[in-house]
Design a protein around this motif. Structure first.
Motif, mmCIF file in Angstrom:
data_model
loop_
_atom_site.group_PDB
_atom_site.id
_atom_site.type_symbol
_atom_site.label_atom_id
_atom_site.label_comp_id
_atom_site.label_asym_id
_atom_site.label_seq_id
_atom_site.Cartn_x
_atom_site.Cartn_y
_atom_site.Cartn_z
ATOM 1 N N THR A 1 8.848 0.017 5.203
ATOM 2 C CA THR A 1 8.048 0.860 4.172
ATOM 3 C C THR A 1 7.063 1.344 4.611
ATOM 4 O O THR A 1 6.548 2.380 4.013
ATOM 5 N N ASN B 1 6.506 7.886 -10.888
ATOM 6 C CA ASN B 1 6.768 6.757 -10.706
ATOM 7 C C ASN B 1 7.820 6.410 -11.374
ATOM 8 O O ASN B 1 8.687 5.293 -11.337
ATOM 9 N N HIS C 1 10.182 2.627 -2.911
ATOM 10 C CA HIS C 1 11.013 2.967 -4.178
ATOM 11 C C HIS C 1 12.500 3.488 -3.436
ATOM 12 O O HIS C 1 13.561 3.219 -4.212
ATOM 13 N N LYS D 1 0.191 0.002 -4.679
ATOM 14 C CA LYS D 1 -0.790 1.057 -4.523
ATOM 15 C C LYS D 1 -0.632 2.036 -5.823
ATOM 16 O O LYS D 1 -1.936 2.271 -6.274
ATOM 17 N N THR D 2 0.328 2.189 -6.678
ATOM 18 C CA THR D 2 0.267 2.739 -7.871
ATOM 19 C C THR D 2 1.293 2.187 -8.938
ATOM 20 O O THR D 2 1.185 2.585 -10.042
ATOM 21 N N HIS E 1 4.123 0.849 4.791
ATOM 22 C CA HIS E 1 2.805 0.511 3.886
ATOM 23 C C HIS E 1 2.991 1.815 2.775
ATOM 24 O O HIS E 1 1.784 1.995 2.353
ATOM 25 N N ASP E 2 4.080 2.333 2.611
ATOM 26 C CA ASP E 2 4.294 3.209 1.664
ATOM 27 C C ASP E 2 5.008 3.073 0.536
ATOM 28 O O ASP E 2 6.228 2.601 0.590
ATOM 29 N N HIS E 3 4.300 3.147 -0.702
ATOM 30 C CA HIS E 3 4.806 2.648 -1.735
ATOM 31 C C HIS E 3 6.326 3.516 -2.134
ATOM 32 O O HIS E 3 7.337 2.858 -2.660
ATOM 33 N N ARG E 4 6.292 4.669 -1.757
ATOM 34 C CA ARG E 4 7.378 5.599 -2.120
ATOM 35 C C ARG E 4 8.477 5.213 -1.126
ATOM 36 O O ARG E 4 9.976 5.411 -1.448
ATOM 37 N N THR F 1 3.681 -3.376 -1.156
ATOM 38 C CA THR F 1 2.972 -2.140 -1.017
ATOM 39 C C THR F 1 3.101 -1.121 -2.378
ATOM 40 O O THR F 1 2.280 -0.215 -2.407
ATOM 41 N N THR F 2 4.237 -1.406 -3.205
ATOM 42 C CA THR F 2 4.330 -0.670 -4.402
ATOM 43 C C THR F 2 3.154 -0.853 -5.218
ATOM 44 O O THR F 2 2.865 -0.178 -6.203
ATOM 45 N N GLU G 1 1.224 9.177 3.652
ATOM 46 C CA GLU G 1 0.808 7.665 3.913
ATOM 47 C C GLU G 1 1.188 7.048 5.255
ATOM 48 O O GLU G 1 0.671 6.388 5.616
#
Length: 423
Positions: free
Chosen positions: A379, A243, A387, A409-410, A381-384, A406-407, A340
């Motif tokens: 995105t 992260n 990013h 998530k982590t 639904h994918d946090h990365r 969605t970020t 994801e």
């Protein structure tokens, strides 16, 4: 701009200069929770990540009868008698959908698993088949996917099992984490293409050994876990180095300087390879007493990287590469098609839509520099992916990020941390 139109990615007016503290590692947090739930006494965890993936893990273990309490930022896990019936919501958390079924197999009763709509598309046949080989009864209606139910009898025979973990190292880690509690332990053999994300396997083995579990990984593609207790252990969770990737990338992209605090001198996290990777992009990197500083030089070099061990870093690195002054090749990441989302297809689609020249290969991405323009960055639904979009927005006007939430998530604090750093 309204929420339906996306979150406007902030673009700095000059070089970014700042310090960032990122919360605890999701990978270490969820492994620590599983091991504490199976231990021979209570464990207290400090620095545990508070995010969707860890909340889902805590809820899953609590549903099975594990006591989990929190006071002044310390989380105490008290093992209990694992019982069904229970319902486990995996959300979109790979660690929950893969690590919890081997634990649920030790419960007495039926444990039902389900998750987000896309989670139902993620293949689970490898871990479910392995558990069946070890004597566990599972009802998945022949789909190898969620929803399914683990019919626990209170114990698992264990023993030898052969699987193909080329799609995810989590299939091996899942059996490693619970294997000591099986009657015969577990003898895992991988048969297939190389297992990706070796650092995550090293992490699982190291955490087991810290808790007194005997693990023999001396033979390639084989892991033997001896049956026996898992010792309770009070532990501090490292910061999530993966992260940290977008924040450090901000220094590279803007020619600035970013320091991440609390960087461990030694780590099994994949993000531990970021200093070397950003050096390859042309940045200057230094570590001073736990402070990792990345300084951009005003030039972003094209790279040729084997990311097979650190695939989760790919979205951010692809975002840096699309801004480089030469072509880049990201290799060894075919397994990202089952994350994801299909991350390779998603990156190709979204970066190309902004004017980029990005193409999938059999095991990765080819990226050639082209002028980019603004637009809505999906995105999935994918946090990365979020990013990655934020990193592109450092250098391109008019980038809007679809579903920045969605970020959570982590890293729920991402929008605030990013806006503070970028200005």
């Amino acid at each position: 701009m309204g929420e339906s139109e996306g979150w406007p990615a902030p673009r700095p007016t000059g070089a970014v200069d700042g310090r960032v503290t990122v919360p605890g590692s999701k990978s270490i947090s969820n492994r620590a929770l599983v091991l504490a739930a199976l231990a021979d006494g209570p464990s207290t965890l400090s620095g545990l990540l508070a995010a969707r993936d860890t909340a889902l893990m805590r809820a899953a273990l609590a549903a099975l009868g594990v006591g989990i309490t929190e006071h002044d930022g310390l989380v105490t896990v008290t093992p209990g008698s694992l019982k069904g019936p229970a319902d486990v919501d995996c959300g979109l958390a790979g660690t929950v959908m893969r690590f919890v079924p081997p634990v649920a197999a030790l419960a007495d009763g039926v444990v039902a698993f389900d998750g987000d709509p896309y989670a139902r598309e993620r293949p689970m046949h490898v871990i479910l088949g392995a558990l069946r080989t070890l004597g566990v009864t599972i009802d998945d209606h022949g789909t190898g996917r969620m929803p399914y139910a683990v019919n626990g009898s209170g114990a698992v025979r264990g023993g030898k099992v052969t699987l193909d973990a080329s799609g995810s190292s989590q299939f091996v880690s899942a059996l490693l984490l619970a294997g000591a509690r099986y009657d015969e332990g577990v003898d895992i053999r991988h048969d297939g293409k190389p297992v990706p994300s070796q650092p995550h396997l090293d992490m699982s083995v190291a955490m087991l050994r810290e808790r007194g579990v005997q693990v023999d990984d001396s033979e390639p593609n084989r892991w033997i876990v001896a049956p026996g207790p898992i010792q309770a252990l009070d532990a501090a969770i490292e910061p999530d180095l993966s992260n940290a990737a977008p924040f450090l990338a901000a220094a590279v992209v803007t020619g600035g300087s970013v320091t991440v605090t609390g960087w461990p001198a030694v780590t099994t996290q994949p993000g531990g390879q970021l200093p070397e990777i950003f050096s390859r992009f042309g940045a200057e990197v230094s570590l001073d007493g736990g402070d990792l500083t990345v300084r951009g030089t005003g030039r972003i070099a094209g790279v040729d990287l084997d990311l097979s061990e650190v695939g989760e870093l790919t979205p951010v690195l692809a975002a840096v590469a699309v801004l480089a002054d030469g072509p880049s090749y990201l290799r060894g990441i075919a397994h990202l098609r089952n994350h994801e989302t299909d991350r390779l297809a998603a990156l190709e689609t979204e970066l190309t839509a902004l004017g980029g020249d990005v193409n999938q290969t059999a095991d990765g991405l080819e990226i050639r520099p082209k002028p980019l323009h603004g637009g809505l960055f999906g995105t999935y639904h994918d946090h990365r992916m979020a990013h990655a979009a934020a990193v592109v927005g450092l250098a391109v006007d008019g980038i809007a990020i679809e579903n920045i939430a969605t970020t959570a998530k982590t890293l729920p604090e991402f929008p605030e941390l990013w806006s503070t750093l970028v200005g």
